[in-house]
Design a protein around this motif. Structure first.
Motif, mmCIF file in Angstrom:
data_model
loop_
_atom_site.group_PDB
_atom_site.id
_atom_site.type_symbol
_atom_site.label_atom_id
_atom_site.label_comp_id
_atom_site.label_asym_id
_atom_site.label_seq_id
_atom_site.Cartn_x
_atom_site.Cartn_y
_atom_site.Cartn_z
ATOM 1 N N PHE A 119 -69.489 60.514 59.427
ATOM 2 C CA PHE A 119 -69.464 60.342 60.878
ATOM 3 C C PHE A 119 -70.514 61.201 61.590
ATOM 4 N N PRO A 120 -70.642 62.497 61.289
ATOM 5 C CA PRO A 120 -71.690 63.282 61.973
ATOM 6 C C PRO A 120 -73.107 62.769 61.681
ATOM 7 N N LEU A 121 -73.346 62.301 60.457
ATOM 8 C CA LEU A 121 -74.663 61.753 60.137
ATOM 9 C C LEU A 121 -74.929 60.473 60.921
ATOM 10 N N LEU A 122 -73.923 59.632 61.027
ATOM 11 C CA LEU A 122 -74.055 58.401 61.790
ATOM 12 C C LEU A 122 -74.280 58.712 63.271
ATOM 13 N N LEU A 123 -73.555 59.683 63.783
ATOM 14 C CA LEU A 123 -73.713 60.096 65.174
ATOM 15 C C LEU A 123 -75.117 60.641 65.434
ATOM 16 N N MET A 124 -75.656 61.425 64.509
ATOM 17 C CA MET A 124 -77.020 61.951 64.649
ATOM 18 C C MET A 124 -78.042 60.813 64.664
ATOM 19 N N PHE A 125 -77.866 59.816 63.797
ATOM 20 C CA PHE A 125 -78.786 58.694 63.767
ATOM 21 C C PHE A 125 -78.762 57.936 65.090
ATOM 22 N N VAL A 126 -77.583 57.703 65.625
ATOM 23 C CA VAL A 126 -77.460 56.985 66.900
ATOM 24 C C VAL A 126 -78.131 57.783 68.024
ATOM 25 N N LEU A 127 -77.919 59.101 68.055
ATOM 26 C CA LEU A 127 -78.556 59.945 69.071
ATOM 27 C C LEU A 127 -80.072 59.919 68.932
ATOM 28 N N PHE A 128 -80.599 60.047 67.713
ATOM 29 C CA PHE A 128 -82.035 59.989 67.496
ATOM 30 C C PHE A 128 -82.608 58.652 67.958
ATOM 31 N N TYR A 129 -81.889 57.581 67.692
ATOM 32 C CA TYR A 129 -82.368 56.259 68.093
ATOM 33 C C TYR A 129 -82.504 56.176 69.609
ATOM 34 N N PHE A 130 -81.459 56.579 70.337
ATOM 35 C CA PHE A 130 -81.483 56.434 71.786
ATOM 36 C C PHE A 130 -82.332 57.490 72.487
ATOM 37 N N LEU A 131 -82.537 58.650 71.880
ATOM 38 C CA LEU A 131 -83.315 59.703 72.523
ATOM 39 C C LEU A 131 -84.784 59.714 72.113
ATOM 40 N N LEU A 132 -85.107 59.223 70.918
ATOM 41 C CA LEU A 132 -86.481 59.295 70.436
ATOM 42 C C LEU A 132 -87.111 57.942 70.139
ATOM 43 N N GLN B 191 -90.624 53.088 71.629
ATOM 44 C CA GLN B 191 -90.883 51.655 71.518
ATOM 45 C C GLN B 191 -91.143 51.037 72.894
ATOM 46 N N LYS B 192 -90.407 51.491 73.918
ATOM 47 C CA LYS B 192 -90.611 50.982 75.270
ATOM 48 C C LYS B 192 -91.994 51.366 75.789
ATOM 49 N N ARG B 193 -92.410 52.628 75.562
ATOM 50 C CA ARG B 193 -93.737 53.067 75.992
ATOM 51 C C ARG B 193 -94.831 52.273 75.289
ATOM 52 N N GLN B 194 -94.670 52.064 73.991
ATOM 53 C CA GLN B 194 -95.658 51.326 73.212
ATOM 54 C C GLN B 194 -95.763 49.873 73.702
ATOM 55 N N LYS B 195 -94.647 49.265 74.013
ATOM 56 C CA LYS B 195 -94.642 47.893 74.512
ATOM 57 C C LYS B 195 -95.320 47.815 75.886
ATOM 58 N N ALA B 196 -95.085 48.819 76.743
ATOM 59 C CA ALA B 196 -95.707 48.839 78.066
ATOM 60 C C ALA B 196 -97.223 48.995 77.961
ATOM 61 N N VAL B 197 -97.689 49.829 77.038
ATOM 62 C CA VAL B 197 -99.131 50.022 76.847
ATOM 63 C C VAL B 197 -99.770 48.739 76.329
ATOM 64 N N GLN B 198 -99.127 48.080 75.374
ATOM 65 C CA GLN B 198 -99.658 46.820 74.855
ATOM 66 C C GLN B 198 -99.714 45.758 75.947
ATOM 67 N N GLN B 199 -98.713 45.707 76.807
ATOM 68 C CA GLN B 199 -98.685 44.751 77.913
ATOM 69 C C GLN B 199 -99.826 45.048 78.879
ATOM 70 N N MET B 200 -100.036 46.321 79.204
ATOM 71 C CA MET B 200 -101.113 46.709 80.113
ATOM 72 C C MET B 200 -102.466 46.315 79.532
ATOM 73 N N GLN B 201 -102.662 46.547 78.232
ATOM 74 C CA GLN B 201 -103.932 46.219 77.596
ATOM 75 C C GLN B 201 -104.159 44.713 77.533
ATOM 76 N N SER B 202 -103.116 43.941 77.380
ATOM 77 C CA SER B 202 -103.280 42.485 77.332
ATOM 78 C C SER B 202 -103.461 41.883 78.724
ATOM 79 N N ASP B 203 -103.027 42.592 79.770
ATOM 80 C CA ASP B 203 -103.141 42.093 81.143
ATOM 81 C C ASP B 203 -104.430 42.532 81.838
ATOM 82 N N LEU B 204 -105.357 43.159 81.113
ATOM 83 C CA LEU B 204 -106.603 43.613 81.724
ATOM 84 C C LEU B 204 -107.362 42.432 82.325
ATOM 85 N N GLN B 205 -107.999 42.693 83.472
ATOM 86 C CA GLN B 205 -108.784 41.671 84.153
ATOM 87 C C GLN B 205 -110.133 42.254 84.549
#
Length: 91
Positions: A9-22, A27-41
């Protein structure tokens, strides 16, 4: 059996925390950067990862031609664009 649950349980809890905090925010930042680069005009004011400020003069599938302040035109990969300071669509 309870010892196994108490250990897993503590290991599973640590994995869930790492996923949501790191992992998920990165992944959201990386997706936003890729979107910005593809939307260049053409006409966008951009900054490269090297700190060069310029205006997008031409676009290709994987490259961007940036016009600098002295009139020179430099070719960069799209991935080298770090930020769009002013969008041509907003003008």
């Amino acid at each position: 059996m309870e010892g196994l649950v108490g250990t897993v349980f503590p290991l599973l809890l640590m994995f869930v925390l790492f996923y949501f905090l790191l992992i998920r925010p990165q992944q959201k930042r990386q997706k936003a950067v890729q979107q910005m680069q593809s939307d260049l005009q053409k006409g966008d004011k951009v900054v490269t990862i090297g700190g060069l400020h310029g205006i997008v003069d031409a676009l290709d599938e994987g490259t961007v031609v940036i016009k600098c302040g002295d009139g020179s035109r430099l070719t960069y990969d799209r991935a080298a664009i770090r930020d769009v300071r002013e969008s041509a669509a907003g003008v």
